[in-house]
Design an enzyme around this catalytic site. Structure first.
Site, short mmCIF file in Angstrom:
data_model
loop_
_atom_site.label_atom_id
_atom_site.label_comp_id
_atom_site.label_asym_id
_atom_site.label_seq_id
_atom_site.Cartn_x
_atom_site.Cartn_y
_atom_site.Cartn_z
N THR A 84 41.13 46.34 32.08
CA THR A 84 41.89 46.61 30.85
C THR A 84 42.11 48.11 30.66
O THR A 84 43.22 48.55 30.33
CB THR A 84 41.14 46.03 29.62
OG1 THR A 84 40.95 44.63 29.86
CG2 THR A 84 41.94 46.21 28.35
N GLU B 83 47.60 41.83 33.52
CA GLU B 83 46.15 41.85 33.79
C GLU B 83 45.62 40.44 34.02
O GLU B 83 45.85 39.54 33.21
CB GLU B 83 45.38 42.50 32.62
CG GLU B 83 43.88 42.55 32.96
CD GLU B 83 42.97 43.07 31.85
OE1 GLU B 83 43.45 43.71 30.90
OE2 GLU B 83 41.76 42.81 31.96
N GLY B 84 44.89 40.27 35.11
CA GLY B 84 44.28 38.97 35.40
C GLY B 84 43.06 38.71 34.52
O GLY B 84 42.82 39.40 33.52
N ALA B 85 42.30 37.69 34.89
CA ALA B 85 41.04 37.39 34.20
C ALA B 85 39.97 37.36 35.29
O ALA B 85 40.16 36.71 36.33
CB ALA B 85 41.13 36.03 33.51
N GLY B 86 38.88 38.07 35.07
CA GLY B 86 37.83 38.10 36.09
C GLY B 86 38.34 38.61 37.43
O GLY B 86 39.17 39.51 37.48
N LYS C 163 48.72 39.92 29.31
CA LYS C 163 47.51 39.25 29.81
C LYS C 163 47.79 37.76 29.68
O LYS C 163 47.69 37.18 28.59
CB LYS C 163 46.32 39.65 28.92
CG LYS C 163 45.04 38.91 29.20
CD LYS C 163 44.01 39.75 29.89
CE LYS C 163 42.70 39.02 30.07
NZ LYS C 163 41.75 39.75 30.93
N1 LIG Z 1 36.31 54.72 32.83
C1 LIG Z 1 35.69 54.19 31.75
N2 LIG Z 1 35.17 55.00 30.80
C2 LIG Z 1 34.53 54.49 29.72
N3 LIG Z 1 34.35 53.17 29.49
C3 LIG Z 1 34.84 52.31 30.41
C4 LIG Z 1 35.53 52.77 31.57
N4 LIG Z 1 35.91 51.69 32.30
C5 LIG Z 1 35.46 50.61 31.63
N5 LIG Z 1 34.82 50.97 30.49
C6 LIG Z 1 34.19 50.06 29.52
O1 LIG Z 1 33.56 49.01 30.24
C7 LIG Z 1 33.81 47.75 29.66
C8 LIG Z 1 34.55 46.86 30.65
O2 LIG Z 1 35.84 47.39 30.91
P1 LIG Z 1 37.14 46.46 30.84
O3 LIG Z 1 37.17 45.70 29.55
O4 LIG Z 1 38.32 47.34 31.12
O5 LIG Z 1 36.83 45.45 32.04
P2 LIG Z 1 37.74 44.24 32.56
O6 LIG Z 1 37.68 44.26 34.03
O7 LIG Z 1 39.08 44.34 31.91
O8 LIG Z 1 36.96 42.96 31.99
P3 LIG Z 1 37.57 41.46 31.79
O9 LIG Z 1 37.28 40.71 33.05
O10 LIG Z 1 36.77 40.95 30.60
O11 LIG Z 1 39.03 41.56 31.47
C9 LIG Z 1 34.60 48.02 28.37
O12 LIG Z 1 33.70 48.12 27.30
C10 LIG Z 1 35.24 49.37 28.64
O13 LIG Z 1 35.50 50.07 27.47
MG LIG Z 2 40.05 43.01 30.71
#
Ligand SMILES: Nc1ncnc2c1ncn2[C@@H]1O[C@H](COP(=O)(O)OP(=O)(O)OP(=O)(O)O)[C@@H](O)[C@H]1O
Ligand SMILES: [Mg+2]
Length: 203
Positions: free
Chosen positions: A15, A95-98, A31
């Protein structure tokens, strides 16, 4: 142009990196399948961080579980035929999921969704220990279905050894390395350098 942002796992930063891509490419965000709305929605995070136009999810499920399980808890079967991309002239970040093998129903995984949407992928990977294996397996899975991969974006503390290994063993380019941002805000995200190679993907 559409890009499908997938990852090596849940919580790897898809995300945050989607928001970063939207901000810099003036792209819209979609998404298609969201699970875990009781914990928050990725669309809201992407909107807050990037200001991008957001298209509504095709499926929005409450439980923070794999989409197939979150759907079944609500008596819903995710139907790929009901997931149609929004029409837009702007670039679209999906954006995908997982990760790529996350199930959507009893038959289909995220790989099937990527194939249906015909969007080239970017793989978001952690920068830390374990990432070489997870990233190479993800690339293998995408290639086994002939799904095009534009490159990998690494998220986390810079690790040049892991970057080199992913490029070598994964036969892929690492397009960017995103370091942890404190605080994580539109300002800090927008200040990250945006490599020209990422702009070139969209021409
Ligand atoms: N570069 C970064 N700096 C600070 N926080 C980050 C960073 N990357 C990710 N995070 C934090 O880590 C957590 C997971 O990130 P994110 O939600 O983007 O993962 P995701 O892969 O989209 O997860 P999902 O599978 O649920 O969609 C979030 O709380 C996000 O704010
Ligand atoms: Mg995400």
């Amino acid at each position: 142009m559409r890009i499908f942002v997938t990852g090596t796992d849940t919580n790897v930063g898809k995300t945050i990196i989607s928001a970063w891509l939207c901000y810099n490419l003036k792209a819209s965000y979609w998404k298609p399948v969201q699970s875990g709305t009781i914990e928050g929605c990725d669309s809201a995070v992407a909107s807050d961080l990037s200001g991008a136009e957001i298209f509504p999810e095709a499926y929005s499920l409450k439980a923070p579980l794999s989409p197939h399980l979150a759907a079944s808890l609500e008596g819903v079967q995710i139907d790929l035929n009901k997931i149609t991309p929004p029409l837009t002239d702007k670039p679209l970040i999906i954006e995908g999921a997982g990760g790529v093998m996350a199930p959507l129903n009893n038959k289909h995984t995220i790989l099937d969704l990527i194939a249906q949407l015909k969007a080239p992928t970017i793989v978001v990977a952690r920068s830390t220990l374990g990432t070489i294996n997870h990233t190479c397996l993800t690339l293998e899975a995408l290639r086994s279905r002939s799904l095009p991969v534009l490159g990998v974006i690494m998220n986390g503390p810079k690790n040049s050894d892991n970057k080199e290994a992913i490029e070598h063993f994964g036969r892929i380019k690492v397009l960017a390395e995103i370091e942890p941002l404190t605080p994580l805000t539109t300002k800090t995200l927008s200040q990250l350098p945006f490599p020209p190679s990422l702009h070139e993907l969209f021409v």
